[in-house]
Design a protein around this motif. Sequence first.
Motif, short mmCIF file in Angstrom:
data_model
loop_
_atom_site.label_atom_id
_atom_site.label_comp_id
_atom_site.label_asym_id
_atom_site.label_seq_id
_atom_site.Cartn_x
_atom_site.Cartn_y
_atom_site.Cartn_z
N ALA A 116 0.83 -1.21 0.00
CA ALA A 116 0.00 0.00 0.00
C ALA A 116 0.86 1.26 0.00
O ALA A 116 0.56 2.23 -0.71
CB ALA A 116 -0.94 -0.01 1.21
N LEU A 117 1.94 1.25 0.78
CA LEU A 117 2.82 2.42 0.83
C LEU A 117 3.53 2.62 -0.51
O LEU A 117 3.66 3.75 -0.99
CB LEU A 117 3.83 2.28 1.97
N LEU A 144 4.31 5.81 -5.46
CA LEU A 144 4.38 5.93 -6.91
C LEU A 144 3.36 6.95 -7.43
O LEU A 144 3.62 7.66 -8.41
CB LEU A 144 4.19 4.57 -7.58
N LYS A 145 2.21 7.03 -6.80
CA LYS A 145 1.23 8.05 -7.18
C LYS A 145 1.78 9.45 -6.90
O LYS A 145 1.68 10.36 -7.74
CB LYS A 145 -0.08 7.84 -6.41
N GLN A 153 0.21 7.13 -13.49
CA GLN A 153 1.12 6.93 -14.62
C GLN A 153 2.20 5.89 -14.34
O GLN A 153 2.36 4.91 -15.07
CB GLN A 153 1.78 8.25 -14.99
N ILE A 154 2.97 6.07 -13.28
CA ILE A 154 4.09 5.16 -13.02
C ILE A 154 3.57 3.81 -12.56
O ILE A 154 4.08 2.76 -12.98
CB ILE A 154 5.06 5.78 -11.98
N GLY A 155 2.55 3.80 -11.73
CA GLY A 155 1.99 2.53 -11.27
C GLY A 155 1.48 1.68 -12.41
O GLY A 155 1.69 0.45 -12.43
N HIS A 201 9.75 -3.83 -4.84
CA HIS A 201 8.54 -3.82 -5.66
C HIS A 201 8.96 -3.69 -7.11
O HIS A 201 9.46 -2.65 -7.54
CB HIS A 201 7.63 -2.66 -5.24
N ASP A 202 8.76 -4.77 -7.86
CA ASP A 202 9.27 -4.88 -9.22
C ASP A 202 8.14 -5.13 -10.21
O ASP A 202 7.07 -5.62 -9.84
CB ASP A 202 10.26 -6.05 -9.32
N PRO A 203 8.38 -4.86 -11.50
CA PRO A 203 7.42 -5.28 -12.52
C PRO A 203 7.47 -6.79 -12.74
O PRO A 203 8.40 -7.46 -12.28
CB PRO A 203 7.90 -4.54 -13.79
#
Length: 349
Positions: free
Chosen positions: A174-175, A180-181, A193-195, A298-300
């Motif tokens: 959540a953080l 990213l927002k 956008q980034i998320g 946190h990765d793609p």
Amino acid sequence: MEVAGNQIRVQSLAQNGTAQVPPEYIQPPDCRPNVLPCPNTLASDKSIPLVDLSGSTSDVHRVLGQACQEWGAFHVTNHGVPIQLLDGMRKIGITFFEDCPMAEKLNYSYEPNSFASEGYGSRMLVSSNDTVLDWRDYFDHHTLPLSRRNPSHWPNFPPNYRDVVLEYSDHMEALAQRLLKLISESLRLPSSQIGEAVGDFYQNITISYYPPCPQPELTLGLQAHSDMGAITLLIQDDVSGLQVLKDNEWVNINPLSEAVVVILADQTEIITNGKYRSAVHRAITNSTNARLSVATFHDPAKTRTISPASKLISDSSPPRYRQVMYGDYVSSWYTKGPEGKRNIDGLLL
């Protein structure tokens, strides 16, 4: 000597009273943490920025944007994660490493011949056989997406270990989404956008344990590198050791018990077209005190293609990076190793 999968645990070396570190842990001279007063090698007296997320939206955007542009690393406070959960995560980590019998810890050893495996280990595997080893042990947990999450692979010592990791994983997700927002908004991009560019998180939680080292001037707990993914959230105990590179100086990230350290990673630099940079960081060792940190990556997804955001591209600001499939980027890291560098520089146009 405790060995699993041909790996000697660093904690065992320290507990056995090793007076000299084995040669495979000795860094080349240009990578050693110089303990003498030599320019650009001692840690600076600067400190990373602190972003109070309870401030006004405009203040948060301004301070956060400046921190991302100038540092790529910063503390956040009033982040919404319960302080008792941060303390609980540190407590289960130190209990596992210092109180759990070694024989039980070795039951959770990861598969030695596969990359980025879940479990208890000491060596981050790369293909080169002459890679200098870090002076640390760690436990890596696969926590997101839910299809990767299997708490039976994690310790049950102390008994609340798995419950704490599960709760911590959810709060960190959540953080990370919130940050990213805010990072998107600080660039005057849509908040998503980034998320959306990153997609659903692949989250790993790595608890790192750095035992006292008899020759800290020759070793690193974690060699200099930038993180591969999107964003890393980290907490420390009260022992210093984490450093970030700023203007060719190593700056101590001093522990703040109620804060979370935010480290921008390479894919966020690509998406922002270099307006925000990933942070090169490392961990040093000391001869007297063990140190613990918890990093949440946190990765793609490996199949995700990452490229600069079109809204940040113009005639005056052309794309700086070629697009890359994240899985290919990860494979490159594990093939070559970080070697104190940023793999992202190989994508520069």
